[in-house]
Design a protein around this motif. Structure first.
Motif, PDB file in Angstrom:
ATOM      1  N   GLY A 180      -6.660 -39.996  -2.893  1.00  0.00           N
ATOM      2  CA  GLY A 180      -6.697 -38.601  -3.297  1.00  0.00           C
ATOM      3  C   GLY A 180      -8.117 -38.200  -3.612  1.00  0.00           C
ATOM      4  N   TYR A 181      -8.274 -37.068  -4.308  1.00  0.00           N
ATOM      5  CA  TYR A 181      -9.614 -36.591  -4.632  1.00  0.00           C
ATOM      6  C   TYR A 181      -9.571 -35.753  -5.905  1.00  0.00           C
ATOM      7  N   ILE A 182     -10.729 -35.601  -6.493  1.00  0.00           N
ATOM      8  CA  ILE A 182     -10.903 -34.714  -7.635  1.00  0.00           C
ATOM      9  C   ILE A 182     -11.779 -33.559  -7.193  1.00  0.00           C
ATOM     10  N   ASP A 183     -11.295 -32.333  -7.380  1.00  0.00           N
ATOM     11  CA  ASP A 183     -12.071 -31.144  -7.040  1.00  0.00           C
ATOM     12  C   ASP A 183     -12.961 -30.811  -8.233  1.00  0.00           C
ATOM     13  N   LEU A 184     -14.266 -30.868  -8.045  1.00  0.00           N
ATOM     14  CA  LEU A 184     -15.208 -30.709  -9.147  1.00  0.00           C
ATOM     15  C   LEU A 184     -15.280 -29.277  -9.653  1.00  0.00           C
ATOM     16  N   ALA A 185     -14.986 -28.311  -8.802  1.00  0.00           N
ATOM     17  CA  ALA A 185     -14.996 -26.923  -9.250  1.00  0.00           C
ATOM     18  C   ALA A 185     -13.725 -26.582 -10.019  1.00  0.00           C
ATOM     19  N   LEU A 186     -12.603 -27.094  -9.550  1.00  0.00           N
ATOM     20  CA  LEU A 186     -11.321 -26.829 -10.208  1.00  0.00           C
ATOM     21  C   LEU A 186     -11.069 -27.752 -11.387  1.00  0.00           C
TER      22      LEU A 186
END
Length: 687
Positions: A180-186
């Motif tokens: 998965g991933y982590i959205d840095l803006a959200l």
């Protein structure tokens, strides 16, 4: 109200968008297009490039070679807007396809992978976008197979971009696999699901420190152009999420940064986030027109991105509507002032076309049967308009001589070549009248191979292709004086009589041919002097070695004539006889053309390029850094034309497919020895 990704509803909407998918060869552009189509519901299931079931690469040649050989077009609807994607080939041989598309797009998605060997190819693509100031995302593909962290990958890729790469997402790893991933803006975490929307989860505790560090780096980069954000970071105040997204959109549109998103096209991961980034941050039509300098008011206007000749629908001109709108039957005028009537409008989905009644502002459609339209043209419903700025096409680097297998297809071949070059302006057709060859020049081995295949499969002309002949010349080393040529023939009635005496001498290299008249006392009447020169020139078209003769001076010193039997033809024959008598004794020597060549390669391949030049009887004049290209060199060399035939193939092999060159004639040089003997023997046998 904010949507599920934290952006305000409707932000950035600008009607139909046109997005180019670009990137190095085999980076996954066509697979990304397929994944977007499947995720947005434009196709029932995601096709496969390897299985030949993708919407893109649907042509026979693309299927046969399992690679993109032309731009492919497909559209999706997403949250009320239409997005037309143009999947551009990644091979350097087919990059001119991208150049026709780029002038009228809103933004580009640059697809790449964490492969240091592909950085020079990535640089080629990014340079095209940078010079046109096109907003661009970088989609780091194949994240599921990455062997190093994304943050470690960015410094490897950064040399390819002249503006900073801005990391927007970081992967979540589990047992060495990106899950998965982590959205840095959200500030949200997402877990991938195969060919489905990612599942929102809490940021894993062991990822929080890395997320905070990566987010701060992103905000710090944004604060370079936002003083208020800089103050908030210094005061450790969390900035509003909406303003972060506004800054991200601003940096993208103004070319201040290249946002980096991650995913896996093969598994359909990261598609929704990419689409939302395009929707909320990519410029709309108004901003694109402002960038292009196209006024909003005026006659309906379109840019021809690509030309396609089809078996049933005839010629199609893929066009982006930049102002107003078009409809079936409209009369349009190209940049040169020629007009034509639109015979049908279609929306393309790969190899299929769906008729549409009208094309509105921002739409990308195929206009039917506009014979006067060319790729790069501006089509106007009023007065002729200037085309959008475009760089010159790259110089060709490889050539083939062609002829139809069946001579009765010669006319058909001529028409097919015209259509072929209409579709692909980077192909150049030349007629070598001296050698009687039709020459097709292009960007490399695969480029020309595909062109020849299309002549057969698409246009129905079976072709024989072979390397073009070299334009050898010959000259002389020794002079001959007082050589007489006499033509006398009596066959009843008026006969033929011409008599000349000439001196023959070599001239300095590059002087060509000189004819001097030194006749005195009317030995050869003035009206026959031009005939003597013409007869001399006729002989020099093929000298004693079988090649055109250059750098020779001929002086007419004496002769005689007959008041009744002399004629222009008789003196032409006399001159040819004199030349044929004298030239073999003047020590004829073969001359080969030598080209001045500029070879552009990544710096780490400069030594290989030098070795290639030396192995081809070349002379290295030096090398220097390529102006404006970090990490590239330009090698200056002189190379015989006969050694240039497959230079580009070896050069590309030594430079991971990115090396190139430009060449022009420099001088003629003597060629002696076994090689010269073989060339002369081959020419004389052919004649």
């Amino acid at each position: 109200m904010a949507d599920s990704n934290g952006s305000m509803d409707g932000r950035g909407r600008g009607g139909p968008r046109c997005i180019a998918l670009v990137g190095p060869f085999q980076s996954g552009k066509t697979t990304l297009l397929e994944a977007i189509l499947a995720r947005m519901g434009a196709v029932q299931r995601q096709g496969s490039v390897s299985a030949g079931t993708s919407v893109g690469d649907g042509g026979a040649e693309a299927r046969a070679h399992a690679m993109s050989v032309e731009a492919n077009i497909a559209s999706v609807d997403f949250m009320g807007d239409t997005y037309t994607f143009v999947d551009c080939p990644g091979s350097v041989e087919f990059l001119p396809e991208m150049r026709g598309v780029l002038p009228a797009i809103d933004a580009a998605v640059v697809v790449c992978e964490a492969d240091e060997k592909k950085v020079p190819a990535l640089q080629l693509v990014l340079r095209e976008l940078e010079e046109r100031k096109i907003p661009r995302f970088l989609f780091l593909n194949k994240i599921d197979s990455g062997s190093q962290s994304v943050r470690d990958t960015l410094p490897v890729l950064q040399p390819a971009s002249r503006v900073p790469l801005l990391l927007r997402q970081i992967p979540i790893w589990k047992d060495g696999i990106a899950v998965g991933y982590i959205d840095l803006a959200l500030e949200r975490a997402f877990i991938y699901q195969e060919h489905a929307a990612s599942r929102v989860v809490e940021i894993p505790p062991d990822e929080r420190d890395q997320e905070k560090e990566a987010r701060f780096s992103m905000l710090e980069r944004l604060s370079d152009h936002d003083d208020r954000l800089m103050e908030e970071l210094l005061e450790e105040v969390e900035p509003p999420r909406d303003r972060v997204f506004d800054d991200l959109a601003h940096e993208l549109r103004d070319g201040l940064a290249v946002p980096v998103l991650i995913g896996s096209a093969l598994h359909g991961n990261g598609m929704l986030r990419l689409m939302k980034a395009l929707r909320h941050e990519a410029p709309g039509m108004a901003q694109t027109l402002a960038r292009l300098g196209v006024p909003a008011g005026g006659d309906p206007l379109g840019h021809v991105m690509k030309t396609i000749h089809t078996a049933h629908a005839g010629k199609l001109s893929l066009t982006r509507v930049l102002r107003g709108g078009f409809q079936d039957g409209a009369v349009l005028t190209n940049s040169a002032g020629d007009s034509g009537r639109v015979a049908g409008l279609s929306r393309l989905m790969g190899q299929t076309a769906q008729k549409v009644p009208v094309a509105a502002l921002g739409d990308t459609v195929a206009l039917g049967r506009l014979d006067m339209a060319r790729t790069g043209d501006a089509l106007s419903a009023g007065k002729p308009a200037k085309p959008l700025p475009a760089p010159p096409l790259p110089a060709p680097v490889l050539a083939l001589a062609l002829h139809a297998r069946d001579r009765k297809d010669d006319v058909k071949l001529s028409a097919a070549l015209q259509k072929l070059t209409d579709e692909d302006p980077s192909l150049i057709v030349e007629q070598n009248t001296e050698l009687g060859e039709t020459i097709l020049r292009g960007q490399g081995e695969m480029h020309l191979r595909v062109a020849v295949e299309r002549l057969s499969s698409k246009f129905g002309v079976a072709i024989e292709a072979y390397p073009p002949q070299v334009g050898y010349r010959e000259t002389i080393r020794k002079a001959a004086n007082g050589v007489r040529g006499r033509h006398k023939k009596q066959s009843g009635g008026h006969g033929q009589f011409g008599d000349v005496v000439v001196d023959i001498a070599p001239l300095p290299r590059g002087e060509g041919f000189a004819f001097i008249d030194k006749v005195t006392g009317g030995a050869v009447p003035r009206q026959y002097i031009p005939s003597v020169e013409e007869g001399t020139r006729q002989y020099l078209r093929r000298g004693p070695l079988g090649f055109p003769v250059v750098d020779v001076g001929v002086t007419l010193t004496d002769g005689s004539y007959h008041t009744v039997d002399s004629s222009d033809m008789a003196f032409q024959m006399a001159a040819r006889i004199a030349m044929s008598e004298a030239m073999p004794a003047c020590q004829p020597v073969l001359l080969e053309p030598v080209l001045s060549v500029q070879i552009s390669v990544p710096s780490e391949a400069t030594a290989k390029a030098n070795a290639i030049v030396s192995s081809r009887r070349g002379q290295i004049l030096g090398f220097d850094a390529r102006d404006g290209w970090d990490g590239w060199d330009v090698v200056q060399a002189l190379i015989p034309e006969s050694e240039m035939t497959d230079l580009i193939i070896e050069l590309r092999s030594a430079t991971a497919g990115v090396g190139t060159f430009c060449a022009k004639f420099d001088h003629l040089a003597e060629l002696i020895g076994r090689q010269a003997d073989q060339i002369v023997a081959s020419r004389q046998a052919a004649q």
